[in-house]
Design an enzyme around this catalytic site. Structure first.
Site, short mmCIF file in Angstrom:
data_model
loop_
_atom_site.label_atom_id
_atom_site.label_comp_id
_atom_site.label_asym_id
_atom_site.label_seq_id
_atom_site.Cartn_x
_atom_site.Cartn_y
_atom_site.Cartn_z
N GLU A 1 0.36 -1.65 0.02
CA GLU A 1 -0.21 0.15 0.07
C GLU A 1 0.58 1.21 0.29
O GLU A 1 0.75 2.37 0.97
CB GLU A 1 -1.15 0.57 1.07
CG GLU A 1 -1.70 -1.17 1.81
CD GLU A 1 -2.90 -1.20 2.39
OE1 GLU A 1 -2.86 -0.77 3.17
OE2 GLU A 1 -3.16 -2.55 2.54
N GLU B 1 -6.27 -10.90 -1.15
CA GLU B 1 -7.18 -10.31 0.08
C GLU B 1 -8.74 -10.17 -0.14
O GLU B 1 -9.24 -9.59 0.38
CB GLU B 1 -6.05 -9.31 0.64
CG GLU B 1 -4.89 -9.21 1.07
CD GLU B 1 -4.42 -7.71 1.57
OE1 GLU B 1 -5.67 -6.88 2.08
OE2 GLU B 1 -3.12 -7.75 1.83
O1 G3I Z 1 -3.15 -5.31 18.92
C1 G3I Z 1 -4.45 -5.30 19.62
C2 G3I Z 1 -4.63 -6.51 20.52
O2 G3I Z 1 -3.64 -5.89 21.66
C3 G3I Z 1 -6.33 -5.68 21.42
O3 G3I Z 1 -5.88 -7.04 22.14
C4 G3I Z 1 -7.35 -5.84 19.84
C5 G3I Z 1 -8.50 -5.39 20.79
O4 G3I Z 1 -9.02 -5.51 19.84
O5 G3I Z 1 -6.62 -5.65 19.11
C6 G3I Z 1 -5.22 -5.51 17.90
O6 G3I Z 1 -4.94 -4.90 17.46
C7 G3I Z 1 -5.92 -4.68 16.47
C8 G3I Z 1 -5.35 -5.75 15.38
O7 G3I Z 1 -6.01 -5.69 14.03
C9 G3I Z 1 -5.64 -7.12 15.63
O8 G3I Z 1 -6.24 -7.79 16.09
C10 G3I Z 1 -6.42 -3.56 15.34
O9 G3I Z 1 -7.11 -2.45 16.23
C11 G3I Z 1 -7.00 -3.73 14.27
O10 G3I Z 1 -6.77 -2.30 13.81
C12 G3I Z 1 -6.22 -4.47 13.59
O11 G3I Z 1 -6.86 -4.65 12.01
C13 G3I Z 1 -6.59 -5.32 11.51
C14 G3I Z 1 -6.22 -4.34 9.97
O12 G3I Z 1 -5.14 -4.76 9.01
C15 G3I Z 1 -5.11 -3.16 10.35
O13 G3I Z 1 -5.31 -2.10 9.38
C16 G3I Z 1 -7.05 -5.98 10.46
O14 G3I Z 1 -7.47 -7.22 11.76
C17 G3I Z 1 -6.78 -7.22 9.43
O15 G3I Z 1 -7.60 -7.49 8.43
C18 G3I Z 1 -6.36 -5.68 7.98
O16 G3I Z 1 -5.42 -6.41 7.34
C19 G3I Z 1 -5.18 -5.15 6.43
C20 G3I Z 1 -4.39 -6.05 5.62
O17 G3I Z 1 -3.21 -5.80 6.28
C21 G3I Z 1 -3.41 -5.42 4.32
N1 G3I Z 1 -5.19 -4.30 2.86
C22 G3I Z 1 -5.69 -4.57 4.23
C23 G3I Z 1 -6.51 -5.13 4.67
C24 G3I Z 1 -7.64 -5.11 5.69
O18 G3I Z 1 -7.76 -4.18 6.50
#
Ligand code: G3I
Length: 464
Positions: free
Chosen positions: A159, A276
């Site tokens: 990205e 994805e």
């Molecule tokens: O790390 C914390 C954890 O400590 C806490 O317990 C938990 C509670 O909600 O949150 C955790 O962080 C989250 C993380 O996922 C792990 O679960 C973040 O808040 C959350 O924002 C994060 O979201 C991820 C997102 O990328 C972040 O950019 C999604 O799961 C994941 O599916 C998504 O994947 C991305 C690809 O990497 C790149 N392309 C887009 C795709 C969708 O956004």
């Protein structure tokens, strides 16, 4: 129960999409077994909840039965693997690699250089270019080195292009601190650590056309430059997070546009991978059976690209079940191929039927354009302050098979290795005359790797 569903689903989907012709279906056919017959990878992420043991056992059962490639939703990202400076955490990634090995699956690594999910300590060096270069290089050397030979492909850069204009994304610690050179450097450093890994640039909205103003158009110009300069890039990952056309009137993406990108990349000897995929509906709307069938058709249209374009080989979905999906955060819902109860949706049936009924053109083997190693310099020893080393142009190494004879051009003496589709070596030899008889290999589809010095090419062949 699963098989029963499969049979019913096939009958339904086949008729819905105007393909009611009788076919026979083996009871044990899965997306995975059919993908393997078609020489493609089909996969889904392992959701973060899987790593902490929060998912029901049938989730994993489905995952390993239906898919042959895996990627971690969050567990190989920068903040997960190097949460504090110089202290690496490989526990979850190792868990996934072990799972993949036990179940004969290919592993994708996601992602090395990305503006998101970067730990706070990295941002502290935002104004220190030399330090940031060292940080990124050290991260790549450790992470890629740790999984060398186990992670088959990496999203090296994720990205990096702006959403709004054909230019680099400026809101990125790597871009702000280093400049666009971080991209070329990341590819070079990754390749130096694991020369056998396939290296991808990965992004979203690449299905929105290839005009110079579109993201994919801008990317194409960069890929041309990388190839010309010998930067070791082998693939473009199209995330393909799309919304159902009826609920997003302004959405301009289409499978045809993504196919156009695949065709342009083929000219550069670069692969396209769908990395994805999800096809969601707006949150809050009622999703009817008809909507789900139309969703299935769109899943199939994206699959067609992977089946039909010689330089496309991977169809990876960003989740298994609608119950564990990141899509809510994007104000979308129901974008995956299993419902909340882990029951296959019409999209699953649509994919299954397409894999079952696809017939490749008789005399063309699906080519694998991976991967031309274009580097000629040991970049690991270079000063980190020099962000883009200059490389000489690539050498045109090529191969073709006729019967059992492998013809090689562009090399004086080439080392030849042949692997079956599970990656097991079945032949090893040297070619000094431009032609080599592949003896003792039974009929089938194989991956061939030829190497001369630091130049290599991997291609899929069929022995008949
Ligand atoms: O790390 C914390 C954890 O400590 C806490 O317990 C938990 C509670 O909600 O949150 C955790 O962080 C989250 C993380 O996922 C792990 O679960 C973040 O808040 C959350 O924002 C994060 O979201 C991820 C997102 O990328 C972040 O950019 C999604 O799961 C994941 O599916 C998504 O994947 C991305 C690809 O990497 C790149 N392309 C887009 C795709 C969708 O956004």
């Amino acid at each position: 129960m699963k098989n029963q569903h499969t049979f019913m689903g096939i009958a339904l989907s086949a008729c819905v999409f105007g393909m009611c012709a009788a076919s026979t279906f083996a009871a044990d056919e899965t997306l995975r077994s059919l993908a393997e017959k078609n020489n493609i990878y089909i996969g889904a992420i392992l959701n973060s909840q899987w790593f902490s043991g929060q998912l029901p056992s049938n989730y994993e059962q489905i995952h390993k039965t239906q898919f042959n490639i895996v990627v971690a939703e969050n567990e190989m990202k920068f903040d997960a693997t190097e949460p504090s400076e110089g202290r690496f955490n490989y526990g979850n990634g190792d868990k996934m690699v072990k799972y993949a090995q036990q179940n004969g699956m290919r592993v994708r690594g996601h992602a090395l250089a990305w503006h998101s999910q970067v730990p706070g300590w990295v941002n502290n060096y935002r104004n220190d270019k030399q330090k940031l270069l060292k940080v990124l290089k050290n991260h790549i050397q450790n992470v890629v080195g740790h999984w060398k030979g186990k992670v088959a492909e990496w999203d090296v850069v994720n990205e990096a292009i702006s959403n709004n204009e054909p230019m680099w994304r400026s809101q990125s610690v790597w871009y702000q601190g280093i400049g666009p050179d971080f991209i070329d450097s990341a590819f070079v450093w990754t390749h130096a650590v694991d020369p056998d890994a396939e290296l991808c640039y990965n992004d979203y909205n690449l299905e929105q056309g290839i005009s110079p103003k579109a993201k994919a158009g801008f990317l194409l110009e960069q890929v041309k430059r990388w190839v010309k300069n010998g930067i070791p890039i082998h693939c473009v990952g199209s995330q393909t997070h799309v919304e159902d056309t009826t609920t997003d009137k302004h959405f301009i993406g289409s499978p045809d546009s993504l196919r156009a990108l695949a065709k342009e990349l083929a000219k550069l000897n670069i692969k396209l991978k769908i990395t994805e995929l999800d096809i969601g509906f707006k949150s809050g709307i009622n999703v009817s059976k008809k909507d789900l069938e139309r969703q299935g058709k769109t899943f199939r249209e994206y699959l067609d690209i992977v089946l039909e374009e010689p330089n496309a080989d991977t169809y990876l979905i960003w989740g298994v079940s609608d119950k564990w999906s990141w899509l809510g955060g994007l104000n979308r819902q129901k974008g995956l191929i299993y419902d909340d109860n882990l029951k296959p949706k019409p999209a699953f049936d649509s994919i299954l039927v397409r894999l079952q009924t696809f017939e490749p053109p008789q005399d063309t083997t699906k080519q694998d354009t991976t991967k031309t190693d274009t580097t000629k310099t040991d970049t690991t020893k270079q000063d980190t302050s020099i962000a883009i080393p200059q490389f000489s142009s690539m050498k045109a190494l090529s191969m073709r098979i006729s019967g059992r004879t492998l013809f090689i051009s562009g090399a004086n003496t080439a080392k030849v290795e042949v692997f079956d589709m599970q990656g097991r070596p079945v032949f090893n030899g040297k070619c000094e005359t431009g032609a080599l008889e592949l003896k003792g290999i039974s009929e089938g589809v194989y991956m061939v790797r030829i190497r001369e010095h630091s130049t290599s090419l991997v291609q899929k062949i069929a022995i008949k």
